[in-house]
Scaffold this motif. Structure first.
Motif, PDB file in Angstrom:
ATOM      1  N   TRP A 174       0.839  -1.197   0.000  1.00 38.16           N
ATOM      2  CA  TRP A 174       0.000   0.000   0.000  1.00 38.16           C
ATOM      3  C   TRP A 174       0.877   1.250   0.000  1.00 38.16           C
ATOM      4  CZ3 TRP A 174      -4.786  -1.634  -0.734  1.00 38.16           C
ATOM      5  CH2 TRP A 174      -5.160  -2.892  -0.245  1.00 38.16           C
ATOM      6  N   PRO A 175       1.540   1.541  -1.097  1.00 39.85           N
ATOM      7  CA  PRO A 175       2.492   2.668  -1.121  1.00 39.85           C
ATOM      8  C   PRO A 175       1.864   4.012  -0.775  1.00 39.85           C
ATOM      9  CG  PRO A 175       2.069   1.820  -3.338  1.00 39.85           C
ATOM     10  CD  PRO A 175       1.469   0.846  -2.385  1.00 39.85           C
ATOM     11  N   GLU A 176       0.561   4.177  -1.064  1.00 40.76           N
ATOM     12  CA  GLU A 176      -0.080   5.457  -0.752  1.00 40.76           C
ATOM     13  C   GLU A 176      -0.213   5.675   0.757  1.00 40.76           C
ATOM     14  OE1 GLU A 176      -3.483   2.515  -1.593  1.00 40.76           O
ATOM     15  OE2 GLU A 176      -1.422   2.884  -2.245  1.00 40.76           O
ATOM     16  N   TRP A 177      -0.138   4.582   1.544  1.00 39.12           N
ATOM     17  CA  TRP A 177      -0.225   4.688   3.000  1.00 39.12           C
ATOM     18  C   TRP A 177       1.148   4.776   3.668  1.00 39.12           C
ATOM     19  CZ3 TRP A 177      -4.546   5.773   5.530  1.00 39.12           C
ATOM     20  CH2 TRP A 177      -5.761   5.524   4.891  1.00 39.12           C
ATOM     21  N   GLU A 178       2.207   4.611   2.894  1.00 41.65           N
ATOM     22  CA  GLU A 178       3.554   4.579   3.464  1.00 41.65           C
ATOM     23  C   GLU A 178       3.878   5.811   4.315  1.00 41.65           C
ATOM     24  OE1 GLU A 178       7.600   5.112   4.261  1.00 41.65           O
ATOM     25  OE2 GLU A 178       6.516   6.410   2.860  1.00 41.65           O
ATOM     26  N   PRO A 179       3.470   7.031   3.912  1.00 44.27           N
ATOM     27  CA  PRO A 179       3.791   8.189   4.755  1.00 44.27           C
ATOM     28  C   PRO A 179       3.215   8.116   6.170  1.00 44.27           C
ATOM     29  CG  PRO A 179       3.159   8.910   2.565  1.00 44.27           C
ATOM     30  CD  PRO A 179       2.847   7.426   2.643  1.00 44.27           C
ATOM     31  N   THR A 180       2.189   7.302   6.377  1.00 42.08           N
ATOM     32  CA  THR A 180       1.596   7.194   7.715  1.00 42.08           C
ATOM     33  C   THR A 180       2.315   6.166   8.584  1.00 42.08           C
ATOM     34  OG1 THR A 180      -0.011   5.456   7.143  1.00 42.08           O
ATOM     35  CG2 THR A 180      -0.647   7.741   6.683  1.00 42.08           C
ATOM     36  N   LEU A 181       3.196   5.377   7.998  1.00 41.22           N
ATOM     37  CA  LEU A 181       3.896   4.312   8.730  1.00 41.22           C
ATOM     38  C   LEU A 181       5.186   4.873   9.310  1.00 41.22           C
ATOM     39  CD1 LEU A 181       3.398   1.427   6.122  1.00 41.22           C
ATOM     40  CD2 LEU A 181       1.978   1.964   8.122  1.00 41.22           C
ATOM     41  N   ILE A 182       5.071   5.603  10.397  1.00 44.90           N
ATOM     42  CA  ILE A 182       6.215   6.317  10.968  1.00 44.90           C
ATOM     43  C   ILE A 182       7.359   5.365  11.302  1.00 44.90           C
ATOM     44  CG2 ILE A 182       6.963   7.810  12.860  1.00 44.90           C
ATOM     45  CD1 ILE A 182       5.083   9.156  10.916  1.00 44.90           C
ATOM     46  N   GLY A 183       7.023   4.138  11.704  1.00 43.71           N
ATOM     47  CA  GLY A 183       8.055   3.180  12.103  1.00 43.71           C
ATOM     48  C   GLY A 183       9.034   2.840  11.003  1.00 43.71           C
ATOM     49  N   THR A 184       8.652   3.066   9.748  1.00 43.47           N
ATOM     50  CA  THR A 184       9.585   2.771   8.650  1.00 43.47           C
ATOM     51  C   THR A 184      10.644   3.859   8.531  1.00 43.47           C
ATOM     52  OG1 THR A 184       8.222   3.926   7.006  1.00 43.47           O
ATOM     53  CG2 THR A 184       7.781   1.578   7.345  1.00 43.47           C
ATOM     54  N   ARG A 185      10.502   4.936   9.270  1.00 46.38           N
ATOM     55  CA  ARG A 185      11.424   6.067   9.151  1.00 46.38           C
ATOM     56  C   ARG A 185      12.329   6.238  10.352  1.00 46.38           C
ATOM     57  NH1 ARG A 185       7.447  10.229   5.910  1.00 46.38           N
ATOM     58  NH2 ARG A 185       6.986   8.724   4.274  1.00 46.38           N
ATOM     59  N   ASP A 186      12.335   5.263  11.244  1.00 49.70           N
ATOM     60  CA  ASP A 186      13.239   5.342  12.390  1.00 49.70           C
ATOM     61  C   ASP A 186      14.688   5.278  11.915  1.00 49.70           C
ATOM     62  OD1 ASP A 186      11.175   5.520  14.184  1.00 49.70           O
ATOM     63  OD2 ASP A 186      11.205   3.397  14.738  1.00 49.70           O
ATOM     64  N   SER A 187      15.523   6.119  12.491  1.00 47.40           N
ATOM     65  CA  SER A 187      16.932   6.187  12.099  1.00 47.40           C
ATOM     66  C   SER A 187      17.701   4.976  12.627  1.00 47.40           C
ATOM     67  CB  SER A 187      17.561   7.455  12.658  1.00 47.40           C
ATOM     68  OG  SER A 187      17.641   7.370  14.072  1.00 47.40           O
ATOM     69  N   PRO A 188      18.864   4.678  12.017  1.00 48.44           N
ATOM     70  CA  PRO A 188      19.710   3.602  12.557  1.00 48.44           C
ATOM     71  C   PRO A 188      20.084   3.845  14.014  1.00 48.44           C
ATOM     72  CG  PRO A 188      20.458   4.228  10.366  1.00 48.44           C
ATOM     73  CD  PRO A 188      19.404   5.231  10.766  1.00 48.44           C
ATOM     74  N   GLU A 189      20.273   5.110  14.397  1.00 49.17           N
ATOM     75  CA  GLU A 189      20.628   5.426  15.788  1.00 49.17           C
ATOM     76  C   GLU A 189      19.503   5.049  16.746  1.00 49.17           C
ATOM     77  OE1 GLU A 189      23.054   7.579  12.999  1.00 49.17           O
ATOM     78  OE2 GLU A 189      20.866   7.612  13.243  1.00 49.17           O
ATOM     79  N   LYS A 190      18.268   5.324  16.347  1.00 48.06           N
ATOM     80  CA  LYS A 190      17.137   4.983  17.198  1.00 48.06           C
ATOM     81  C   LYS A 190      16.991   3.464  17.315  1.00 48.06           C
ATOM     82  CE  LYS A 190      12.170   5.723  17.843  1.00 48.06           C
ATOM     83  NZ  LYS A 190      10.976   6.464  17.416  1.00 48.06           N
ATOM     84  N   LEU A 191      17.178   2.761  16.222  1.00 42.22           N
ATOM     85  CA  LEU A 191      17.062   1.300  16.248  1.00 42.22           C
ATOM     86  C   LEU A 191      18.183   0.682  17.082  1.00 42.22           C
ATOM     87  CD1 LEU A 191      16.080   0.677  12.524  1.00 42.22           C
ATOM     88  CD2 LEU A 191      14.573   0.874  14.517  1.00 42.22           C
ATOM     89  N   GLU A 192      19.375   1.261  16.994  1.00 44.42           N
ATOM     90  CA  GLU A 192      20.489   0.753  17.793  1.00 44.42           C
ATOM     91  C   GLU A 192      20.208   0.940  19.279  1.00 44.42           C
ATOM     92  OE1 GLU A 192      24.019   0.874  20.196  1.00 44.42           O
ATOM     93  OE2 GLU A 192      22.930   2.702  19.635  1.00 44.42           O
ATOM     94  N   ARG A 193      19.556   2.051  19.623  1.00 43.06           N
ATOM     95  CA  ARG A 193      19.162   2.305  21.017  1.00 43.06           C
ATOM     96  C   ARG A 193      18.195   1.246  21.513  1.00 43.06           C
ATOM     97  NH1 ARG A 193      19.394   6.962  24.228  1.00 43.06           N
ATOM     98  NH2 ARG A 193      17.455   6.833  25.385  1.00 43.06           N
ATOM     99  N   LYS A 194      17.213   0.911  20.679  1.00 44.05           N
ATOM    100  CA  LYS A 194      16.252  -0.136  21.033  1.00 44.05           C
ATOM    101  C   LYS A 194      16.980  -1.459  21.297  1.00 44.05           C
ATOM    102  CE  LYS A 194      12.479   1.724  18.136  1.00 44.05           C
ATOM    103  NZ  LYS A 194      11.336   1.886  19.042  1.00 44.05           N
ATOM    104  N   SER A 195      17.943  -1.762  20.450  1.00 41.13           N
ATOM    105  CA  SER A 195      18.705  -3.011  20.620  1.00 41.13           C
ATOM    106  C   SER A 195      19.490  -3.007  21.928  1.00 41.13           C
ATOM    107  CB  SER A 195      19.653  -3.215  19.436  1.00 41.13           C
ATOM    108  OG  SER A 195      18.932  -3.379  18.235  1.00 41.13           O
ATOM    109  N   ARG A 196      20.076  -1.860  22.277  1.00 38.67           N
ATOM    110  CA  ARG A 196      20.802  -1.764  23.549  1.00 38.67           C
ATOM    111  C   ARG A 196      19.879  -1.965  24.740  1.00 38.67           C
ATOM    112  NH1 ARG A 196      22.965   3.294  24.796  1.00 38.67           N
ATOM    113  NH2 ARG A 196      22.305   4.286  22.873  1.00 38.67           N
ATOM    114  N   GLU A 197      18.673  -1.406  24.640  1.00 32.93           N
ATOM    115  CA  GLU A 197      17.719  -1.559  25.736  1.00 32.93           C
ATOM    116  C   GLU A 197      17.396  -3.029  25.969  1.00 32.93           C
ATOM    117  OE1 GLU A 197      15.248   2.660  25.392  1.00 32.93           O
ATOM    118  OE2 GLU A 197      14.568   0.920  24.252  1.00 32.93           O
ATOM    119  N   LEU A 198      17.073  -3.729  24.893  1.00 36.22           N
ATOM    120  CA  LEU A 198      16.715  -5.142  25.038  1.00 36.22           C
ATOM    121  C   LEU A 198      17.894  -5.958  25.546  1.00 36.22           C
ATOM    122  CD1 LEU A 198      14.480  -7.243  24.677  1.00 36.22           C
ATOM    123  CD2 LEU A 198      15.330  -7.623  22.369  1.00 36.22           C
TER     124      LEU A 198
END
Length: 202
Positions: A174-198
């Motif tokens: 659903w490419p027209e809905w992609e702008p609403t999927l904020i989770g696809t735009r998380d930066s590598p830094e934010k994802l690395e933080r999540k990994s450190r937390e876990l």
């Protein structure tokens, strides 16, 4: 006789926005005598009668974030950045709350809260338990780990790698809905933080 059960007054509970689960967990820990401190951004305590002059939506939000008064629990608050975020959001100042990079974005609030709580728990004893939430736990966990304390990680949704895979699939479908999927735009830094937390969680 040694035991792994937590001692009374040992849990350091931290959540920036204080959702309903935080509210009920704080009350349960209070009743069990296990709550040492609850940390959040806004803990509305009323007073001065200013509530009646606020818009209904603001009053409802503040009522939702009334913890120490409603639950009779020890709450330590750090309100300024979250208050600025809510204000900017209501005034439509999107640049200030833009995903990750806005100075009053949800991410900025969570990172600031994480650092602030970490400074207050860095002398936690080895019997303490830090209970924190996704995107606001990395610094807290690092601080209490240095004291030998344990960490509980509350992850209310699927882990980021699973979420990202599912969201990427939906973005293709659903490419027209992609702008609403904020989770696809998380930066590598934010994802690395999540990994450190876990990784730090016990």
């Amino acid at each position: 006789m040694p035991t792994d059960r937590p001692r009374r007054g040992t849990v350091l509970l931290a959540h920036p926005s204080g959702n309903q689960f935080f509210r009920h967990l704080a009350a349960a820990l209070r009743d069990a005598g296990l709550l040492q401190h609850a940390f959040t951004c806004i803990d509305w305590r009323g007073g001065l009668g200013i509530g009646r002059f606020l818009p209904a939506g603001v009053r409802a939000e503040l009522a939702r974030r009334s913890f120490s008064r409603d639950l009779a629990i020890p709450v330590v608050r750090h309100a300024w950045r979250e208050a600025a975020r809510l204000t900017a959001d209501r005034l439509g100042m999107r640049r200030l709350t833009r995903h990750e990079v806005g100075p009053f974005s949800v991410d900025a609030v969570y990172r600031d809260f994480d650092r602030w709580v970490a400074r207050r728990v860095e002398r936690a004893g080895p019997d303490s338990i830090a209970y924190a939430y996704e995107d606001a736990a990395a610094e807290i966990f690092a601080a209490v780990k240095r004291c030998g304390a344990r960490c509980v990680y509350d992850l209310p949704i699927a882990y980021w790698q699973t979420s990202r895979r599912l969201l990427d699939e939906e973005a293709v479908r659903w490419p027209e809905w992609e702008p609403t999927l904020i989770g696809t735009r998380d930066s590598p830094e934010k994802l690395e933080r999540k990994s450190r937390e876990l990784a730090a969680a016990d």
